[in-house]
Design a protein around this motif. Structure first.
Motif, PDB file in Angstrom:
ATOM      1  N   PHE A 117     -80.167  50.359  72.857  1.00 33.84           N
ATOM      2  CA  PHE A 117     -80.258  50.620  74.292  1.00 33.84           C
ATOM      3  C   PHE A 117     -80.254  52.131  74.477  1.00 33.84           C
ATOM      4  O   PHE A 117     -79.412  52.843  73.924  1.00 33.84           O
ATOM      5  N   ASN A 118     -81.214  52.638  75.261  1.00 31.47           N
ATOM      6  CA  ASN A 118     -81.429  54.076  75.366  1.00 31.47           C
ATOM      7  C   ASN A 118     -81.504  54.498  76.823  1.00 31.47           C
ATOM      8  O   ASN A 118     -82.203  53.855  77.627  1.00 31.47           O
ATOM      9  N   VAL A 119     -80.773  55.547  77.194  1.00 31.11           N
ATOM     10  CA  VAL A 119     -80.793  56.081  78.558  1.00 31.11           C
ATOM     11  C   VAL A 119     -81.057  57.584  78.484  1.00 31.11           C
ATOM     12  O   VAL A 119     -80.426  58.294  77.697  1.00 31.11           O
ATOM     13  N   ASN A 120     -81.989  58.063  79.314  1.00 31.36           N
ATOM     14  CA  ASN A 120     -82.310  59.490  79.370  1.00 31.36           C
ATOM     15  C   ASN A 120     -82.252  59.992  80.800  1.00 31.36           C
ATOM     16  O   ASN A 120     -82.646  59.285  81.733  1.00 31.36           O
ATOM     17  N   ALA A 121     -81.797  61.210  80.959  1.00 25.69           N
ATOM     18  CA  ALA A 121     -81.879  61.921  82.237  1.00 25.69           C
ATOM     19  C   ALA A 121     -82.369  63.326  81.938  1.00 25.69           C
ATOM     20  O   ALA A 121     -81.898  63.970  80.992  1.00 25.69           O
ATOM     21  N   ALA A 122     -83.318  63.811  82.717  1.00 29.96           N
ATOM     22  CA  ALA A 122     -83.917  65.117  82.442  1.00 29.96           C
ATOM     23  C   ALA A 122     -84.143  65.890  83.723  1.00 29.96           C
ATOM     24  O   ALA A 122     -84.404  65.312  84.789  1.00 29.96           O
ATOM     25  N   TYR A 123     -84.053  67.216  83.598  1.00 30.89           N
ATOM     26  CA  TYR A 123     -84.344  68.107  84.720  1.00 30.89           C
ATOM     27  C   TYR A 123     -85.251  69.227  84.231  1.00 30.89           C
ATOM     28  O   TYR A 123     -85.028  69.812  83.170  1.00 30.89           O
ATOM     29  N   LEU A 124     -86.281  69.518  85.005  1.00 29.87           N
ATOM     30  CA  LEU A 124     -87.253  70.557  84.678  1.00 29.87           C
ATOM     31  C   LEU A 124     -87.364  71.528  85.843  1.00 29.87           C
ATOM     32  O   LEU A 124     -87.523  71.124  86.998  1.00 29.87           O
ATOM     33  N   ASN A 125     -87.301  72.833  85.532  1.00 29.13           N
ATOM     34  CA  ASN A 125     -87.522  73.872  86.531  1.00 29.13           C
ATOM     35  C   ASN A 125     -88.540  74.859  85.977  1.00 29.13           C
ATOM     36  O   ASN A 125     -88.315  75.465  84.921  1.00 29.13           O
ATOM     37  N   TYR A 126     -89.660  74.984  86.674  1.00 23.53           N
ATOM     38  CA  TYR A 126     -90.732  75.888  86.245  1.00 23.53           C
ATOM     39  C   TYR A 126     -91.050  76.832  87.402  1.00 23.53           C
ATOM     40  O   TYR A 126     -91.248  76.406  88.549  1.00 23.53           O
ATOM     41  N   LYS A 127     -91.092  78.130  87.094  1.00 27.36           N
ATOM     42  CA  LYS A 127     -91.412  79.135  88.107  1.00 27.36           C
ATOM     43  C   LYS A 127     -92.453  80.102  87.551  1.00 27.36           C
ATOM     44  O   LYS A 127     -92.329  80.561  86.417  1.00 27.36           O
ATOM     45  N   ARG A 128     -93.447  80.381  88.353  1.00 27.34           N
ATOM     46  CA  ARG A 128     -94.443  81.396  88.002  1.00 27.34           C
ATOM     47  C   ARG A 128     -94.716  82.249  89.230  1.00 27.34           C
ATOM     48  O   ARG A 128     -94.962  81.716  90.323  1.00 27.34           O
ATOM     49  N   PHE A 129     -94.672  83.566  89.043  1.00 22.54           N
ATOM     50  CA  PHE A 129     -94.923  84.512  90.122  1.00 22.54           C
ATOM     51  C   PHE A 129     -96.081  85.404  89.698  1.00 22.54           C
ATOM     52  O   PHE A 129     -96.030  86.047  88.649  1.00 22.54           O
ATOM     53  N   GLN A 130     -97.129  85.414  90.515  1.00 27.22           N
ATOM     54  CA  GLN A 130     -98.362  86.117  90.162  1.00 27.22           C
ATOM     55  C   GLN A 130     -98.824  86.967  91.332  1.00 27.22           C
ATOM     56  O   GLN A 130     -98.988  86.471  92.452  1.00 27.22           O
ATOM     57  N   ASN A 131     -99.027  88.252  91.088  1.00 23.09           N
ATOM     58  CA  ASN A 131     -99.555  89.170  92.089  1.00 23.09           C
ATOM     59  C   ASN A 131    -100.798  89.839  91.516  1.00 23.09           C
ATOM     60  O   ASN A 131    -100.760  90.374  90.408  1.00 23.09           O
ATOM     61  N   SER A 132    -101.879  89.813  92.284  1.00 20.70           N
ATOM     62  CA  SER A 132    -103.126  90.393  91.784  1.00 20.70           C
ATOM     63  C   SER A 132    -103.745  91.308  92.824  1.00 20.70           C
ATOM     64  O   SER A 132    -103.639  91.082  94.039  1.00 20.70           O
TER      65      SER A 132
END
Length: 762
Positions: free
Chosen positions: A304-319
């Motif tokens: 029996f398998n239980v998973n919990a995950a959290y992802l935070n992705y940030k990208r800042f781009q100025n051109s």
């Protein structure tokens, strides 16, 4: 530079471990000598398995270089990996899909020593229990885990030279004490990614050409931390943290643009020159945490398998995008147009999965589970456009300004459940059947965009069946077949309605109206003596998501027509596509293992069926100079050949000197943007193993033939040509040092809770 200095300090601090030559180390070396007699590459019921510990090419290599040498894997751009017959390869580490964006993932694989790996599994047609999309296959990298108490690890430093010089360094450690196991890695690199471009497009009456260079400096720092604790004899708790940061400041584009107009007889009516000088600063951060609990239910392997995950992705781009005019002196000192963009992207995802696997004594396995994902992206984009006007004497007369804010928020929820039944009917025959049911609810909103962007709602309900069987005719012959259906949701960046400018009239355009696509895959595999194989593959892609070039004089919905011929590369659903391929290959050692050869040759046939006449993001249509409507069509079939061979030659009896000779050739083929011309590359390497040290010299693209050229001619007279040289010819010198007790065992596989989300951040 600070990154390399930091890891260099760790590198040399580990030299004290060189004295730890105890009896356990000697025993390990004897064991490794026996392992070399085992099959390196073998077929299991639903996957290929590459035994890294038994391969002579492992020591001193990076993970990325090692993956390229696995028989059914390839890379023609040194950035992406492809499984034979598949569009994409998803990277799993210890059964968990990586959370990194594409660039960070490549840097991670190129900075992780291959010595950290126990084995590699290639699952070309994933079962219902895997949360994957489209025709994606899986490359599952099983990292090493210590058998006995103590500390081990490795350190690696490398320096590369192509157009520019680059450096990288890594430090990895593996520690075990009783029930606690910890593995960690720190990687860093500095490089400038150079490119030269030739872009041509137009008709018989109008021709645009842009020629110049792109330089993209990068600093990368990242790594992982895995903690595994055995709670009881039957239960384990594992925590994984992956982190990566990228800084790309002062990335530049410098292109000379030539616009020519012609009369109906082909005579030049006029020529105009401008210069594109763009500068971009970007930084991104990727952090993910996964918590896993596993309970073993019996001695047969039920769990029996239980998973919990959290992802935070940030990208800042100025051109800062500038179109420069020749001016009175012809020195391109006057700014004609300036476009300043602020393009952030923030992604937050929480996910959970539950898996129940019950094995019975009659070799029947029942599996069931479910998953939930909730994702929110927040993209607050700002565009500022400045048009500069000059009087006849060249003095600035006025500046017209325009602001285009766009705050796009996207919420998505995915509910999924699966059921699989697997049965081993005899020692020769086994089968597996399953299905996934997925519900997707999404809503994209924008308060300050055009009315058609303000609320975009998508809801999908999909039943996705799966079927496979494996028949071992005898000890030497094995046949397997797999069928699966999947959907391909658009990546988060694809639906963020922003433009990325190459020149003033040449840009890429994302599309919030892109809908999910469907894919149906079939694969038949025959393997002989775990050395020779034949793979037949068929894929049908419906409502395929891709990038399509639209060009001409743009006519907006209010009737306004642009003054210049424009070229837009637009993300959209572009009809259907069929891909059929056949590949034969081998992975075998000759002459008492003095030569290890990996060779395969294949043929692929593509059937395209797509048409696009209107820009789906704006409603613009495209006209030629005479006002006739233009339509982009790709209904072309193509057949192409592929050859790949990787050879490792042992140069001495003591197994300390190795020569590598690798080569691939990809025939020209029809893709969505046109005809991709043939590509090839010859790579050479020399490696020396000395005790716990490995010294390696690699020379890539010796003949400088791996340069991308795409050419497309339409029946209406439109044409489009791209030549992209990424300076892949280069030389890399690396030093790797292994310390501590190297005795290892397989780590516990853990499938992440956010498997269907992670790849869509890149």
């Amino acid at each position: 530079m600070k990154t390399s200095i930091l890891i260099a300090a760790l590198f040399f601090s580990g030299l004290s471990f060189a004295q730890e030559k105890n009896s356990d180390t000697l025993k390990t070396k004897n064991i490794e000598a026996v392992v070399l007699t085992k099959p390196v590459f073998k077929k299991q019921s639903d996957r290929f398995v590459y035994d890294v510990a038994a391969s002579p090419v492992t020591k001193g290599n990076t993970t990325f270089d090692l993956l390229k040498q696995i028989p059914i894997l390839s890379s023609i751009d040194d950035k992406t990996l492809k499984i034979a017959g598949k569009n994409n390869a998803l990277i799993f580490i210890n059964g968990r899909k990586t959370n990194m964006d594409a660039e960070s993932l490549v840097q991670f694989l190129k900075n992780t020593p291959a010595e950290n790996i126990q084995k590699i599994e290639v699952i070309s047609v994933p079962g219902s229990e895997y949360q994957v999309e489209s025709s994606d296959g899986i490359i599952n990298i099983i990292l090493k885990k210590k058998m006995s108490d103590g500390l081990s690890g490795n350190m690696r430093m490398s320096n590369s030279q192509n157009k520019y010089n680059s450096s990288s360094a890594s430090f990895s450690a593996n520690y075990r004490k009783d029930k606690l196991g910890i593995s960690a890695s720190l990687n860093g690199s500095e490089n400038i990614q150079p490119q030269s471009f030739i872009l041509r497009n137009g008709t018989d009456l109008v021709k645009n050409e842009s020629v110049g260079d792109i330089d993209d400096p990068n600093k990368n720092l990242g790594g992982y931390l895995n903690i595994d604790y055995q709670l009881t004899d039957k239960s384990n708790l594992a925590l994984s943290w992956n982190s990566w940061a990228n800084r790309s400041y002062n990335s530049t584009i410098d292109l000379l643009n030539t616009l020519q107009t012609f009369d109906n007889s082909g005579n030049v009516l006029g020529t105009q020159y401008t210069r594109t000088k763009n500068k971009e600063n970007a930084r991104s951060y990727n952090n993910s945490v996964n918590l896993n609990y596993e309970l073993k239910l019996d001695s047969l392997g039920s769990k029996f398998n239980v998973n919990a995950a959290y992802l935070n992705y940030k990208r800042f781009q100025n051109s800062d995008n500038n179109t420069m005019l020749p001016g009175l002196a012809g020195d391109f000192s006057q700014t004609g147009k300036k476009i300043i963009q602020d393009i952030p992207q923030v992604i937050n995802n929480f996910s959970g999965t539950v898996d129940y696997i019950q094995k019975f004594k009659n070799e029947f396995t029942f599996s069931a589970g479910g998953n939930f994902n909730t994702t929110k992206t927040d993209n607050d984009t700002h565009n500022f456009t400045y048009n500069y006007f000059y009087d006849p004497s060249g003095d600035l007369e006025k500046i017209e300004t325009q602001s285009e804010p766009n705050h796009f928020v996207y919420d998505e929820k995915i509910y999924g459940a699966y059921l699989t039944l697997e049965k081993k009917f005899s020692d020769k025959f086994s089968g597996k059947v399953g299905a996934r049911y997925e519900i997707t609810n999404s809503l994209g909103t924008s308060d300050n965009a055009a009315p058609e962007y303000r609320r975009i709602e998508r809801n999908y309900n999909n039943l996705l069946p799966y079927l496979s069987f494996n028949y071992a005719v005898n000890d030497k012959n094995n046949i397997s077949y797999s069928f699966s259906s999947r959907m391909r949701r658009p990546s988060f960046w694809e639906i963020n309605p922003v433009r990325n400018y190459i020149t003033e009239v040449n840009y890429t355009q994302n599309n919030p109206f892109v809908k999910a696509a469907s894919t149906y895959n079939q694969e038949l595999t025959y393997m002989y003596k775990n050395s020779y194989f034949l793979i037949l593959n068929h894929s049908l892609l419906k409502d395929m998501i891709t990038q399509v070039p639209l060009q001409g004089f743009a006519k907006s919905t209010d009737g306004t027509i642009s003054e210049q011929n424009v070229l837009r590369y637009i993300r959209t659903n572009f009809g259907d596509r069929q891909e059929m391929s056949a590949m034969v290959g081998m992975q075998k050692s000759f002459f008492k293992q003095y030569l290890t050869m990996n060779f395969n040759v294949g043929v692929q046939h593509n059937i395209n069926n797509g048409t696009l006449a209107v820009d789906p993001t704006s409603g613009d249509t495209f006209l030629d100079k005479d006002g006739n409507p233009l339509v982009y069509t790709n209904k072309t079939n193509s057949t192409s050949f592929v050859i790949q061979t990787n050879n490792t030659i042992r140069l001495d009896k003591k197994k300390t000197w190795f020569l590598g000779v690798n080569y691939f050739y990809v025939d020209k083929q029809q893709i969505e943007l046109g005809v991709l011309k043939d590509l090839m590359s010859l790579d050479l390497s020399i490696k020396k193993n000395w005790n716990d040290w490995t010294f390696a010299l690699n020379v890539n693209d010796v003949l400088r033939t791996n340069i991308v050229e795409i050419e497309d001619y339409q029946a209406n007279g439109n044409y489009n040509y791209i030549r992209n040289d990424q300076y892949r010819r280069g030389m890399t010198l690396s030093i790797t040092y292994n310390f501590g007790n190297q005795k290892v065992k397989k780590v516990r596989d853990i499938e992440s809770a956010s498997d269907d989300i992670k790849n869509r951040t890149r």
